[in-house]
Design an enzyme around this catalytic site. Structure first.
Site: not given
Lengths: 428, 428
Positions: A126, A188, A211, A236, A258, A261, A325-326, A359, A413, A418
């Site tokens: 995506y 969608q 989003n 982020s 940062q 964003h 994250e960073h 990045d 067991e 088995h």
């Protein structure tokens, strides 16, 4: 930016500072479930409807083909092509090294075990559109998919108002040898890749940022279908650890990179003196007004903060609790503290390694765990596009060696059949 | 077992045969959400209540300590200890080989990138109790956690009616150097590990199989907290590919070993002749009546099936569409077809490698993707207990080499502050 002294903070206050809201969008669940159900039932027709409703475009067909992509890609300048090529090469080189075979292990005489890599056959990427057009994300997902050898790579990106996609997205598609982009965005698009439609193949795993509708849709399909997702996602964030060797101007630039964003981005500075904190704040205030996205960056900065620590060890300790994250280690002493970094997505070492290098073009992946998910998740890599299947082969002698233990364990067991699977083979 | 001829089957019929219900337990969602909310609010008190309600035991305290585990473990016989030791050694040896460092990659002069492994700090292992007591599962989760170097390993297992745990579970805990087992089962145990209680640490990732309440709880916490899970889970399954070199008696034993797990287990045979199919059915009917769990196995066998194919290639093709958790290649020609196995959890090669060897002691992990999840997921390994963090270091020359590309890419994405983070560093 509010400034705290680490030594003044209680455990509870630290816990609150490092906490991010991991599911802010739960109220949109019902809307997203409706979209998913509609796509599941009506397939392409639903996607065309949503393109009209959400993207304000009437589409003749749901995809761009190779000729259409080539026409769009022609708009990319030579300088831009060269930059995209550099990014491509570096990302390819770093990710290619991740694809490694493994040795066989004879665990006991006659019992041999090993793992083999197999590509995930069908993957969906995506690529967000709208205001944030991210050809870099397309490179970060498409390159490891190609290296892994995925058989089918489905790409969805929301249509622009003219029914196309951004020229850079078209150019990257052609770089990757991808000759079709589906014009679907939002929840969608995720539903289409999870369930399949007349045009879009159902995939085994979906990758990519988006989003809150995209994120929520990924979470839902992960728990209701067999389609996997790359990782959960949140806003982020960057955490900068700085000592006296750092340059406030650089720190400020990283915090603002940062912050631009989105208003929910977070930029945290953990530094060893109030002086660094104050100088950085001055630099932030000076630089922010020069930015085209100043308004967004300012809002993100307003809910960001600074923690002043006594020493770098304390800084890393705070960072490990935050699990950024960073993580930028803006210190000449980065080699001394790298080993104690436990929780982070990607780490930028020293004063000349800005996050923006990673990045775009250093070679590392920029699809990374946010919101403290770095405590348990890694960023996207070739690993994300393969499975490791275990194999085992047992010889006649091997069965003699391992058989009695297997039978004993099966019996304890209470799983007699088995044990019997060994017994029938041993009785000849 | 119903028998189908592959060549008679339409694409749609094959799709139906390979389909498993991935979310049969959605109707219990509300119950599980209530349990999670109760544990989140009331912590240990909720766990003690659930022990009384569901496990029918009044607990003085929520865990067994080392002395209590030692007392229980004393009941394990020497033969059983030896079998558990063999399993431990083989599993350890195979998993230890998975922990590998990686080389640094200089993607362009002065730009160096690499990955380093870090253990997930806090992991939770769920070991089912009740009728199915699975010390083998404890080994399969505990050993890679130890090898990865996880700092804290929380173990939850439902209390038996006497307030203890099974002796084998206690023995395995001590083998692993784990001196405490929390007496909590079901969805409440998962909630406790995801949110933390007074006694139980909140963990970063939860591992382990369980009933439908456990599975649902894992799915819910995965999408609502930052705690990750090992993988989604469904009923266990085996697919056996057999040709004329196979022994129907062995095939039948393998199908029944799977079938005895539960009435929802699935045992699928794909073979190259009707003769193999018929002989196997005869063997299944002969063996099933001898099993202590005959009733369960018979019900599982009743909804299992056989597909007769023209050749092994067709068999592997069907298997790849099914994506079995366990795949047995009951053929002397296994080396010819191993490379075309794309989707499977763990593969058992040749006529002398029963699945039960891998379930217990060959060395491979038995925590594997079911329900066609093998298309996108791998089984548990040391990988599941670590993160791979990316690092990058850029020199002055490196910044000169990469800087212009980063700036160009940032500008074409409209992210000026990203470009500026390079510019401020280049202007000195």
């Amino acid at each position: 930016m509010k400034t705290y002294n680490y030594s003044d903070l209680s455990k509870a206050e630290i816990a609150k500072l490092v906490q991010r809201n991991v599911d802010p969008a739960n109220e949109i669940r019902a809307i997203v479930e409706d979209i998913i159900a509609n796509v599941q039932q009506n397939g392409d027709a639903a996607l065309l409807d949503y393109a009209a409703t959400f993207d304000k475009v009437t589409l003749d067909k749901l995809y761009l083909d190779k000729a259409e992509l080539e026409a769009l890609a022609a708009q990319v300048s030579e300088t831009q092509k060269a930059a995209l090529d550099t990014a491509y090469k570096n990302i390819y080189k770093f990710h290619e090294a991740q694809l490694k075979g493994e040795d066989k292990v004879e665990t006991m005489p006659g019992v041999t075990c090993w793992r083999e890599l197999r590509p995930i056959e069908k993957v969906g990427l995506y690529i967000p559109g709208g205001t944030a057009v991210l050809p870099s994300t397309f490179l970060m997902l498409g390159i490891p998919a190609k290296i892994a050898g995925c058989h089918e790579i489905i790409v969805c990106s929301p249509p622009q108002k003219n029914g196309g996609v951004n020229a850079f997205i078209a150019y990257v598609a052609l770089m990757l040898g991808i000759n079709r982009i589906f014009l679907a965005g939002g929840a969608q698009a995720i539903a289409a890749m999870a369930y399949g439609t007349e045009s879009i193949t159902k995939v085994d795993k979906i990758f990519g940022p988006g989003n809150q509708f995209v994120t929520k849709a990924k979470t839902i399909v992960q728990s209701t279908t067999t389609t996997a997702i790359d990782m959960p996602a949140g806003p982020s964030e960057v955490l900068v650890i700085a000592d006296d060797s750092a340059t406030p101007k650089y720190i400020a630039a990283d915090l603002l990179a940062q912050a631009e964003h989105g208003i929910d981005s977070q930029s945290v500075l953990v530094c060893t003196s109030a002086e660094i904190a104050n100088k950085t704040i001055d630099e932030v205030n000076r630089q922010v007004v020069t930015l085209p996205r100043a308004e967004i960056a300012q809002q993100a900065i307003d809910h960001s903060y600074i923690v002043v620590v006594d020493h770098l060890g304390q800084a890393v300790n705070f960072s490990n609790q935050y699990a950024p994250e960073h993580l930028i280690l803006a210190t000449d002493k980065w080699e001394e503290i790298t080993g104690s970094v436990i929780n982070a997505g990607s780490v930028f070492l020293g004063n000349l390694t800005p996050e923006s290098a990673g990045d775009y073009a250093s070679g590392t992946n920029h699809t990374l765990p946010t919101s403290s998910y770095a405590k348990a998740y890694s960023g996207v890599s070739v690993d994300s596009f393969v499975k490791k299947i275990t194999f085992q082969y047992i010889t006649t002698d091997g069965l003699k060696n391992i058989g009695p233990s297997v039978q004993t364990l099966a019996e304890l067991e209470g799983l007699h059949a088995h044990a019997n699977a060994v017994a029938v083979r041993s009785s000849n």
